[in-house]
Design a protein around this motif. Structure first.
Motif, PDB file in Angstrom:
ATOM      1  N   ILE A  98     -29.257  -7.368 -31.552  1.00  0.00           N
ATOM      2  CA  ILE A  98     -28.747  -6.292 -32.167  1.00  0.00           C
ATOM      3  C   ILE A  98     -29.645  -4.837 -31.642  1.00  0.00           C
ATOM      4  CG2 ILE A  98     -28.409  -5.152 -34.292  1.00  0.00           C
ATOM      5  CD1 ILE A  98     -27.384  -8.164 -35.408  1.00  0.00           C
ATOM      6  N   ALA A  99     -29.138  -4.108 -31.262  1.00  0.00           N
ATOM      7  CA  ALA A  99     -29.531  -2.657 -30.647  1.00  0.00           C
ATOM      8  C   ALA A  99     -30.185  -2.099 -32.020  1.00  0.00           C
ATOM      9  CB  ALA A  99     -28.711  -1.942 -29.713  1.00  0.00           C
ATOM     10  N   LEU A 155     -35.132  -3.689 -24.600  1.00  0.00           N
ATOM     11  CA  LEU A 155     -34.722  -2.396 -24.503  1.00  0.00           C
ATOM     12  C   LEU A 155     -33.549  -1.869 -25.792  1.00  0.00           C
ATOM     13  CD1 LEU A 155     -33.838  -2.141 -20.453  1.00  0.00           C
ATOM     14  CD2 LEU A 155     -35.877  -1.541 -21.844  1.00  0.00           C
ATOM     15  N   TYR A 156     -33.719  -0.627 -25.927  1.00  0.00           N
ATOM     16  CA  TYR A 156     -32.902  -0.065 -26.922  1.00  0.00           C
ATOM     17  C   TYR A 156     -33.249  -0.744 -28.352  1.00  0.00           C
ATOM     18  CZ  TYR A 156     -29.941   1.563 -23.102  1.00  0.00           C
ATOM     19  OH  TYR A 156     -29.455   2.220 -22.063  1.00  0.00           O
ATOM     20  N   GLY A 157     -34.568  -0.838 -28.561  1.00  0.00           N
ATOM     21  CA  GLY A 157     -34.947  -1.364 -29.811  1.00  0.00           C
ATOM     22  C   GLY A 157     -34.233  -2.693 -30.457  1.00  0.00           C
ATOM     23  N   ALA A 158     -33.976  -3.495 -29.408  1.00  0.00           N
ATOM     24  CA  ALA A 158     -33.129  -4.745 -29.588  1.00  0.00           C
ATOM     25  C   ALA A 158     -33.892  -5.665 -30.425  1.00  0.00           C
ATOM     26  CB  ALA A 158     -32.262  -5.300 -28.524  1.00  0.00           C
ATOM     27  N   ASP A 159     -33.592  -6.321 -31.554  1.00  0.00           N
ATOM     28  CA  ASP A 159     -34.193  -7.421 -32.180  1.00  0.00           C
ATOM     29  C   ASP A 159     -34.087  -8.587 -31.143  1.00  0.00           C
ATOM     30  OD1 ASP A 159     -34.482  -9.790 -33.710  1.00  0.00           O
ATOM     31  OD2 ASP A 159     -34.184  -8.733 -35.750  1.00  0.00           O
ATOM     32  N   PRO A 160     -35.236  -9.166 -30.808  1.00  0.00           N
ATOM     33  CA  PRO A 160     -35.186 -10.255 -29.796  1.00  0.00           C
ATOM     34  C   PRO A 160     -34.496 -11.581 -30.154  1.00  0.00           C
ATOM     35  CG  PRO A 160     -37.665  -9.894 -30.597  1.00  0.00           C
ATOM     36  CD  PRO A 160     -36.336  -8.619 -31.229  1.00  0.00           C
ATOM     37  N   ALA A 200     -40.669   1.166 -28.923  1.00  0.00           N
ATOM     38  CA  ALA A 200     -40.601   2.283 -29.955  1.00  0.00           C
ATOM     39  C   ALA A 200     -40.020   1.764 -31.084  1.00  0.00           C
ATOM     40  CB  ALA A 200     -40.068   3.511 -29.300  1.00  0.00           C
ATOM     41  N   SER A 201     -40.121   2.579 -32.051  1.00  0.00           N
ATOM     42  CA  SER A 201     -39.491   2.121 -33.313  1.00  0.00           C
ATOM     43  C   SER A 201     -38.191   3.072 -33.615  1.00  0.00           C
ATOM     44  CB  SER A 201     -40.569   2.419 -34.499  1.00  0.00           C
ATOM     45  OG  SER A 201     -39.725   2.650 -36.130  1.00  0.00           O
ATOM     46  N   PRO A 202     -37.030   2.212 -34.114  1.00  0.00           N
ATOM     47  CA  PRO A 202     -35.904   3.110 -34.201  1.00  0.00           C
ATOM     48  C   PRO A 202     -36.084   4.112 -35.532  1.00  0.00           C
ATOM     49  CG  PRO A 202     -35.338   0.709 -34.164  1.00  0.00           C
ATOM     50  CD  PRO A 202     -36.970   0.940 -34.215  1.00  0.00           C
ATOM     51  N   LEU A 203     -37.108   3.894 -36.182  1.00  0.00           N
ATOM     52  CA  LEU A 203     -37.316   4.749 -37.263  1.00  0.00           C
ATOM     53  C   LEU A 203     -37.941   6.072 -37.098  1.00  0.00           C
ATOM     54  CD1 LEU A 203     -37.825   1.951 -40.257  1.00  0.00           C
ATOM     55  CD2 LEU A 203     -35.784   3.691 -39.850  1.00  0.00           C
ATOM     56  N   VAL A 204     -38.515   6.054 -35.786  1.00  0.00           N
ATOM     57  CA  VAL A 204     -39.231   7.056 -35.387  1.00  0.00           C
ATOM     58  C   VAL A 204     -38.644   7.807 -34.137  1.00  0.00           C
ATOM     59  CG1 VAL A 204     -41.558   8.029 -34.749  1.00  0.00           C
ATOM     60  CG2 VAL A 204     -41.551   5.941 -36.194  1.00  0.00           C
ATOM     61  N   ALA A 205     -37.635   8.517 -34.585  1.00  0.00           N
ATOM     62  CA  ALA A 205     -36.931   9.189 -33.672  1.00  0.00           C
ATOM     63  C   ALA A 205     -36.990  10.700 -33.600  1.00  0.00           C
ATOM     64  CB  ALA A 205     -35.444   8.667 -33.926  1.00  0.00           C
ATOM     65  N   ALA A 206     -36.347  11.415 -32.592  1.00  0.00           N
ATOM     66  CA  ALA A 206     -36.167  12.588 -32.494  1.00  0.00           C
ATOM     67  C   ALA A 206     -35.072  13.088 -31.550  1.00  0.00           C
ATOM     68  CB  ALA A 206     -37.233  13.392 -31.903  1.00  0.00           C
ATOM     69  N   GLY A 212     -34.640   3.380 -25.019  1.00  0.00           N
ATOM     70  CA  GLY A 212     -35.243   3.136 -26.365  1.00  0.00           C
ATOM     71  C   GLY A 212     -36.459   2.926 -26.198  1.00  0.00           C
ATOM     72  N   CYS A 213     -37.282   2.948 -25.165  1.00  0.00           N
ATOM     73  CA  CYS A 213     -38.902   2.831 -24.963  1.00  0.00           C
ATOM     74  C   CYS A 213     -39.510   4.041 -25.320  1.00  0.00           C
ATOM     75  CB  CYS A 213     -39.248   2.431 -23.723  1.00  0.00           C
ATOM     76  SG  CYS A 213     -38.740   0.782 -23.199  1.00  0.00           S
ATOM     77  N   ASP A 214     -40.936   4.202 -25.554  1.00  0.00           N
ATOM     78  CA  ASP A 214     -41.630   5.284 -26.024  1.00  0.00           C
ATOM     79  C   ASP A 214     -41.877   6.043 -24.861  1.00  0.00           C
ATOM     80  OD1 ASP A 214     -43.727   6.511 -27.809  1.00  0.00           O
ATOM     81  OD2 ASP A 214     -44.696   6.367 -26.256  1.00  0.00           O
ATOM     82  N   PRO A 215     -41.455   7.467 -24.816  1.00  0.00           N
ATOM     83  CA  PRO A 215     -41.417   8.488 -23.632  1.00  0.00           C
ATOM     84  C   PRO A 215     -43.177   8.349 -23.103  1.00  0.00           C
ATOM     85  CG  PRO A 215     -40.314   9.482 -25.457  1.00  0.00           C
ATOM     86  CD  PRO A 215     -40.914   8.073 -25.977  1.00  0.00           C
ATOM     87  N   GLU A 216     -44.127   8.583 -23.797  1.00  0.00           N
ATOM     88  CA  GLU A 216     -45.371   8.525 -23.457  1.00  0.00           C
ATOM     89  C   GLU A 216     -45.656   7.287 -22.518  1.00  0.00           C
ATOM     90  OE1 GLU A 216     -49.607   8.051 -25.439  1.00  0.00           O
ATOM     91  OE2 GLU A 216     -48.640   9.781 -26.156  1.00  0.00           O
ATOM     92  N   GLY A 217     -45.225   5.934 -22.920  1.00  0.00           N
ATOM     93  CA  GLY A 217     -45.396   4.820 -22.161  1.00  0.00           C
ATOM     94  C   GLY A 217     -44.662   4.861 -20.853  1.00  0.00           C
ATOM     95  N   VAL A 218     -43.489   5.335 -20.971  1.00  0.00           N
ATOM     96  CA  VAL A 218     -42.473   5.639 -19.676  1.00  0.00           C
ATOM     97  C   VAL A 218     -43.238   6.410 -18.641  1.00  0.00           C
ATOM     98  CG1 VAL A 218     -40.466   6.109 -18.758  1.00  0.00           C
ATOM     99  CG2 VAL A 218     -40.652   4.827 -20.828  1.00  0.00           C
TER     100      VAL A 218
END
Length: 160
Positions: free
Chosen positions: A43-44, A34-39, A113-119, A99-105
């Motif tokens: 780090i979020a 969650l929150y685009g964390a590096d596994p 989701a990618s932290p570099l593709v945000a809105a 931080g998950c993709d809204p379409e999937g949710v």
């Protein structure tokens, strides 16, 4: 059929595998962090400053010198002011839907989701899997995802 015997040496070889503890951002099998964390390091947002999404067109990398722990993850910031703003109200700056993709949710799945593709939509930060999904996102999709999120979040925290 022959019997399989577990020797003392074989049993002892399993101990290190059992003793390994998961990283902070590790989640149940098949569930993205969650929150685009590096596994690997917990780090979020893969180290991007969550406050910076509201300040410019692109997110800014955070620094190890300005960290804050929230929701079991380490969040990095580009400066003390951003760290302070986040510490006062993390919910306002953290991405929605974990931080998950809204379409999937909206479809009932936790999709990384990618932290570099945000809105930003209505002052809320959303992360997307790719630019195409970001371009298609609108209030109906985001409302559906927001409605589905509490159940998915609960299932992810429980482990499915």
């Amino acid at each position: 059929m022959g019997k399989i015997w577990l020797t003392r040496r074989g049993l002892l070889s399993l101990v290190p595998a059992l003793a390994v503890r998961p990283a902070r951002a590790e989640t149940p099998l098949g569930v993205p962090a969650l929150y685009g964390a590096d596994p690997l390091n917990g780090i979020a947002l893969r180290g991007f400053d969550p406050v910076s999404y509201r300040l410019g067109p692109e997110p800014v990398p955070g620094s190890g010198a300005h960290e804050f722990t929230w929701s079991g993850l380490v969040w990095r910031f580009s400066g003390a002011a951003n760290r302070g703003a986040f510490a006062r109200d993390p919910e306002a700056y953290a991405p929605r839907l974990g931080g998950c993709d809204p379409e999937g949710v909206a479809a009932g799945r936790l999709v990384e989701a990618s932290p570099l593709v945000a809105a930003l939509h209505d002052g809320r930060l959303y992360l997307f899997r790719d630019p195409e999904r970001r371009a298609q996102a609108g209030p109906p999709l985001l409302d559906a995802a927001e409605a589905r999120w509490p159940g998915l979040r609960r299932d992810a925290l429980i482990g499915g």
